[in-house]
Write an enzyme that holds these catalytic residues in place. Sequence first.
Site, mmCIF file in Angstrom:
data_model
loop_
_atom_site.group_PDB
_atom_site.id
_atom_site.type_symbol
_atom_site.label_atom_id
_atom_site.label_comp_id
_atom_site.label_asym_id
_atom_site.label_seq_id
_atom_site.Cartn_x
_atom_site.Cartn_y
_atom_site.Cartn_z
ATOM 1 N N CYS A 47 0.797 -1.239 0.000
ATOM 2 C CA CYS A 47 0.000 0.000 0.000
ATOM 3 C C CYS A 47 0.824 1.281 0.000
ATOM 4 O O CYS A 47 0.783 2.051 -0.951
ATOM 5 C CB CYS A 47 -0.919 -0.003 1.216
ATOM 6 S SG CYS A 47 -2.066 -1.372 1.209
ATOM 7 N N ILE A 48 1.553 1.499 1.088
ATOM 8 C CA ILE A 48 2.117 2.839 1.298
ATOM 9 C C ILE A 48 3.159 3.254 0.251
ATOM 10 O O ILE A 48 3.175 4.400 -0.174
ATOM 11 C CB ILE A 48 2.636 2.979 2.746
ATOM 12 C CG1 ILE A 48 1.446 2.733 3.683
ATOM 13 C CG2 ILE A 48 3.186 4.362 3.021
ATOM 14 C CD1 ILE A 48 1.845 2.421 5.082
#
Length: 437
Positions: free
Chosen positions: A271-272
């Site tokens: 994700c990040i």
Amino acid sequence: MREWERKIKDKRVKVGILGLGYVGLPLVREFCSGGFKVIGFDIDEKKVKILNSGRSIIKHIPDKQIKRIVKNRQFEATTNMARLKKVDAIIVCVPTPLTVNREPDMQFIIKSSKTISKNIRTGQLIVFESTTYPGTTRELVRPILEKSGLKAGKDFHLAYSPEREDPGNKNFTTRTIPKVVGGLTKKCRDTACELYNTVIEKLVPVSSLETAEATKIVENVYRCINIAMVNELKMVFDKMGIDVWEVINAAKTKPFGFNAFYPGPGLGGHCIPIDPFYLTWKARQYGMPTRFIELAGEINANMPSYVISKTMEALNKHKKSLNGSKVLVLGLAYKKDIDDLRESPSIELIELLKEKGALVDYNDPYIRRTHKQRQHDLKMVSKKLTAKALSGYDVVLISTDHSSYDYDWIVENSQLVVDTRNATSKVRKGRAKILKA
Ligand SMILES: NC(=O)c1ccc[n+]([C@@H]2O[C@H](COP(=O)([O-])OP(=O)(O)OC[C@H]3O[C@@H](n4cnc5c(N)ncnc54)[C@H](O)[C@@H]3O)[C@@H](O)[C@H]2O)c1
């Protein structure tokens, strides 16, 4: 009462989950414990076989949970996409990575939309959960689904509800994490909410698909930028002889206005490091820069190189060069206590160390051997941790702070330790051997 509500109440709604990975499988589990029948769809035959034999594919979902739902015929996995016709709701959890040029790679969203389009029927609810840029569901997914001849918002319901899964987090589960839901129409949203309401404790309905898509991106941009800030401060404070971890732990005693983020060897996970760049790409279409995201990306991406330079510094103090040194990287997963190595900074660290001529091994209790990834193929096997083995390495580099490691024992038996996670903060003996990076 509408037929849909009645079906939900009687648990007659059949749920289809498309994409049985870190997000899809926990959802399967929730809907099964909510009393629903679930069909899991995936293109990976091996995964489907494993699940149907009653075994799990994720460390934090035990085999016995899968075994139970397979045995009592609540759950079945399949690669036969024609069976999508048989379900009442289709929830899509396919990957949304970046291409090598760091642009959104929409191939999985497009392929799964095409598959649904071929099998869609009137009255179905289609929800996308994959993280993506605002506009995806309306501009990309909807036209593909409507190629079926059915109209979204009229013949079928279309919604977007971002997944907020945090693998390994013991305080929250899919059920207890509030869920944001947006729909193409109000009815689409309400139809999705009625279903999720049965298995999720708190729903957060929002006014549009785009708001729901943007919410997820904002959450990850927030983390990405804050992590970049502490990563930069780590380097600044290091020069000043100040321990950034001690500073953060002191700062977080402020009861308001401060959320603690911690530095590390680089960003990892699905994700990040990825999602913020979905927004950057989309913002370009509007002629808008996303300078915060770009800057954060630059700082975070530089972290593995910083760690390597600190490792060289540590070896240098012992009159050794990195070239030819034996290095053990501790922890391969992108964060502690999980078995996921996607985008893990450990991979880049290993590659950089090898480039500089180091002889590198790794240990990770959760990842016995590395498997081929989209852009990496380390072909390595986790080394056994013994006192003798540890003492044979010129430096032990802590990249992932798994809780199962005995850090006192590790420091005691190592010649030199580079700690990127402050994992050795409680170690008392042998502190002179530790260098934080
Ligand atoms: N992993 C996380 O912690 C997390 C958290 C929040 C959101 N997300 C988002 O959720 C989405 C899924 O992530 P994940 O971690 O579960 O990915 P994953 O790689 O673990 O699982 C995705 C699954 O989809 C399958 N798949 C791919 N194309 C398919 C197709 N056309 N039809 C059917 N199945 C297909 C793959 O074989 C795989 O099993 C991504 O958008 C991700 O950004 C992930």
